[in-house]
Design a protein around this motif. Structure first.
Motif, mmCIF file in Angstrom:
data_model
loop_
_atom_site.group_PDB
_atom_site.id
_atom_site.type_symbol
_atom_site.label_atom_id
_atom_site.label_comp_id
_atom_site.label_asym_id
_atom_site.label_seq_id
_atom_site.Cartn_x
_atom_site.Cartn_y
_atom_site.Cartn_z
ATOM 1 N N MET A 149 0.829 -1.208 0.000
ATOM 2 C CA MET A 149 0.000 0.000 0.000
ATOM 3 C C MET A 149 0.865 1.260 0.000
ATOM 4 S SD MET A 149 -3.199 -0.319 -0.242
ATOM 5 C CE MET A 149 -3.566 1.371 0.182
ATOM 6 N N ARG A 209 3.972 1.516 -1.012
ATOM 7 C CA ARG A 209 4.674 1.563 -2.297
ATOM 8 C C ARG A 209 3.748 2.105 -3.400
ATOM 9 N NH1 ARG A 209 7.884 -3.148 -5.121
ATOM 10 N NH2 ARG A 209 6.981 -2.978 -7.163
ATOM 11 N N LYS A 210 2.490 1.668 -3.357
ATOM 12 C CA LYS A 210 1.512 2.129 -4.348
ATOM 13 C C LYS A 210 1.290 3.645 -4.217
ATOM 14 C CE LYS A 210 -2.558 2.491 -3.470
ATOM 15 N NZ LYS A 210 -3.284 3.711 -2.979
ATOM 16 N N GLN A 259 4.244 5.393 -5.631
ATOM 17 C CA GLN A 259 4.245 5.220 -7.095
ATOM 18 C C GLN A 259 3.230 6.160 -7.759
ATOM 19 O OE1 GLN A 259 3.239 1.182 -8.111
ATOM 20 N NE2 GLN A 259 4.672 1.134 -9.825
ATOM 21 N N VAL A 260 2.032 6.234 -7.176
ATOM 22 C CA VAL A 260 0.984 7.095 -7.749
ATOM 23 C C VAL A 260 1.411 8.559 -7.653
ATOM 24 C CG1 VAL A 260 -1.395 7.905 -7.436
ATOM 25 C CG2 VAL A 260 -0.908 5.477 -7.331
ATOM 26 N N ARG A 276 4.154 9.265 -10.193
ATOM 27 C CA ARG A 276 3.642 9.287 -11.561
ATOM 28 C C ARG A 276 2.795 10.543 -11.804
ATOM 29 N NH1 ARG A 276 3.332 4.564 -14.113
ATOM 30 N NH2 ARG A 276 5.221 4.085 -13.001
ATOM 31 N N GLY A 277 1.928 10.873 -10.853
ATOM 32 C CA GLY A 277 1.005 11.987 -11.076
ATOM 33 C C GLY A 277 1.560 13.334 -10.655
ATOM 34 N N GLN A 291 0.862 15.200 -8.165
ATOM 35 C CA GLN A 291 -0.233 16.140 -7.917
ATOM 36 C C GLN A 291 -0.374 16.493 -6.440
ATOM 37 O OE1 GLN A 291 -3.777 14.451 -9.658
ATOM 38 N NE2 GLN A 291 -2.928 14.538 -11.712
ATOM 39 N N ARG A 344 -6.140 14.920 -0.869
ATOM 40 C CA ARG A 344 -5.684 14.324 -2.134
ATOM 41 C C ARG A 344 -5.538 12.802 -1.962
ATOM 42 N NH1 ARG A 344 -4.454 12.808 -7.114
ATOM 43 N NH2 ARG A 344 -2.399 11.927 -7.303
ATOM 44 N N GLU A 397 -8.282 7.408 -3.440
ATOM 45 C CA GLU A 397 -8.915 6.105 -3.199
ATOM 46 C C GLU A 397 -10.391 6.134 -3.587
ATOM 47 O OE1 GLU A 397 -7.128 3.709 -2.687
ATOM 48 O OE2 GLU A 397 -5.310 4.638 -1.940
ATOM 49 N N ASN A 421 -12.757 6.451 -9.000
ATOM 50 C CA ASN A 421 -13.018 5.144 -9.621
ATOM 51 C C ASN A 421 -13.153 4.014 -8.603
ATOM 52 O OD1 ASN A 421 -12.926 5.838 -12.516
ATOM 53 N ND2 ASN A 421 -10.884 6.513 -11.944
ATOM 54 N N GLY A 473 -11.477 3.097 -6.037
ATOM 55 C CA GLY A 473 -10.263 2.370 -5.650
ATOM 56 C C GLY A 473 -10.382 1.792 -4.246
#
Lengths: 240, 227
Positions: free
Chosen positions: B14, B16-17, B20-21, B24-25, B27, B76, B81, B84, B86
């Motif tokens: 969790m 790590r995710k 990663q998000v 990548r984003g 934001q 944020r 989560e 969509n 999540g």
């Protein structure tokens, strides 16, 4: 994957299930038994409680009253039970900035699959998305996201599959893909419960149909006995 | 033993995710950073304080900036989560849900701490105080760890509400008051070069808050998410 050592029977028995939101009963003492290997289509008007029922079965929300017995009732523990259930809902449940492979990897690790790479490759291949594995999910169409959702729900090869209106918003190609996948998923040791607003294309595949009306199951019968319920046939739009 | 290993695997996955998000984003942290910098600039130019007053206010302004930035990050983090559904994906997974709390709490803490580490030298320039001191970093670490634990718990509580963006600060700021007061007092004492025993009670208060809110997360996070 470290599956439960107990043999899991994919039978679902729902007894007196009630769900109230702000004192309004969405499900009202609903009872239904779906046997292992059944492919049951759950029909009902908008707001009948189809999504609520599926979300309760998936463990996403708690019922107000009643009980659900999965299999012989031996597995009641939350995480152990969730290993046996796959759910495809209205939303994709993916992180839009991550790629298809990264999203599947995230879920594969949460499910503690023994061979994560193999599971992801297999999932992407069977959903026809292998060539898009390194693309962010936000670039995917609704149909592609739905295919990936199916791959996610199938990663841990669950015995019980719950679908909530999976055909909504799909183009013809994606619909045909989903038909093919559902036929492949329909196996004797797997139970499928699918909510569908317009179930006609599912009837040739399904074994049973259940009609949810005003929070109760008013009809539940094998597809072969559909002719015995004129009211249900009328609801489906066929001549009684 | 295998249960502990499974728990740690979920926690790590969790965390790590989330990293990663964010990577990548990009934001979360950039927005938090820009927001805190704006606060620093605004206060500095709007108040036009004398150097003596500026140094006295530095600790308070630092924590106001960090509290606001952290709230942005928490919104944020939980919005991510919700996007969509999540969160449904997480709830479907056969994992101990309190591991999700600890992972999200840690990622929120890391993002805010990163902002704090960038902010401290900037504060030093604007408020004419040497703020790059190990004891101050220690107080920041402890204060933010407590604040983000409470914030993660309340963000989960507000996730289902339609007014969650407004609800989170309304719930968070009053409950975080002891944390903010203790952090400001301890930071001020550090900046005044007071000995540790002069402000140890504030440190104990921060430690107690951290333990309390993490224990609350361990016990209630699953119930909060399901309801």
């Amino acid at each position: 994957m470290a599956k439960q050592t107990l043999t899991f029977s994919a039978r679902i028995e729902i007894r007196g299930l009630t769900k109230r939101f702000h004192y309004h009963a969405i499900l009202d003492h609903l009872s239904l038994t779906i046997n292992e290997g059944d492919f049951c289509v759950l029909i009902g008007a908008n707001g009948a409680g189809k999504t609520t029922l599926l979300r309760i079965l998936a463990g996403l929300i708690h019922p107000t009253e009643g009980e659900i017995i999965f299999g012989s009732g031996q597995i009641t523990n939350g995480p152990n039970l969730r290993r046996h259930i796959g759910y495809v809902g209205h939303q994709s449940m993916f992180y839009q900035d991550l790629t298809a492979a990264e999203n599947l990897m995230h879920y594969a690790r949460l499910y503690r699959l023994s061979d994560v790479d193999k599971a992801i490759t297999n999932g992407l291949n069977t959903s026809g998305l292998d060539q898009y594995r390194n693309q962010p999910v936000r670039t995917f169409s609704r149909g592609m996201q739905q295919r990936l959702s199916l791959a996610r729900a199938m990663l841990h090869e669950p015995e019980i599959m719950l679908f909530d209106e999976p055909y909504t918003g799909l183009d013809q190609e994606a619909v045909q893909f989903l038909d093919k996948k559902l036929k492949a998923l329909n196996q004797p040791n797997r139970t499928i419960l699918m909510a569908a607003h317009r179930p006609h294309r599912l009837l040739p595949m399904a074994s049973h149909i259940a009609w949810l009306k005003a929070g109760k199951i008013v009809e539940h019968l094998p597809i072969s006995q559909l002719h015995k319920s004129p009211a249900l046939k009328r609801y489906l739009g066929a001549p009684a | 033993m295998s249960n502990i290993l499974n728990y740690l695997t979920t926690f790590w996955q969790m965390f790590r995710k989330d990293i990663q998000v964010e990577w990548r984003g990009r934001q979360g942290v950039p927005v938090m950073l820009v927001f805190t910098l704006l606060i620093v600039f605004l206060f500095n130019f709007a108040l036009q304080l004398s150097p003596e007053l500026q140094s006295g206010l530095a600790a308070g302004l630092l924590w106001v900036s960090l509290a606001f930035a952290s709230t942005l990050g928490l919104n944020r983090s939980i919005g991510l989560e919700r996007e969509n559904s999540g969160l449904d994906g997480l709830l479907l997974a056969p994992v101990d849900r309190s591991a999700i709390f600890f992972a999200k709490s840690l990622s929120n803490f890391c993002f805010t701490m990163l902002v704090a580490l960038i902010l401290l030298p900037i504060f030093s320039i604007f408020y004419q105080q040497n703020m790059i001191r190990l004891p101050l970093i220690g107080v920041t670490l402890l204060g933010l760890s407590s604040y983000t634990s409470l914030g993660t718990l309340l963000a989960a509580l507000s996730i289902q509400a339609r007014t969650r963006d407004v609800l989170l600060p309304v719930l968070l700021y009053p409950l975080a008051l002891p944390i903010l007061i203790a952090s400001v007092e301890a930071s001020r004492a550090v900046l005044d070069s007071q000995p540790m025993d002069h402000f140890s009670s504030w440190i104990y208060l921060l430690l107690s808050c951290t333990l309390l809110f993490n224990a609350a997360g361990l016990l209630f996070f699953e119930t909060i998410l399901e309801e």
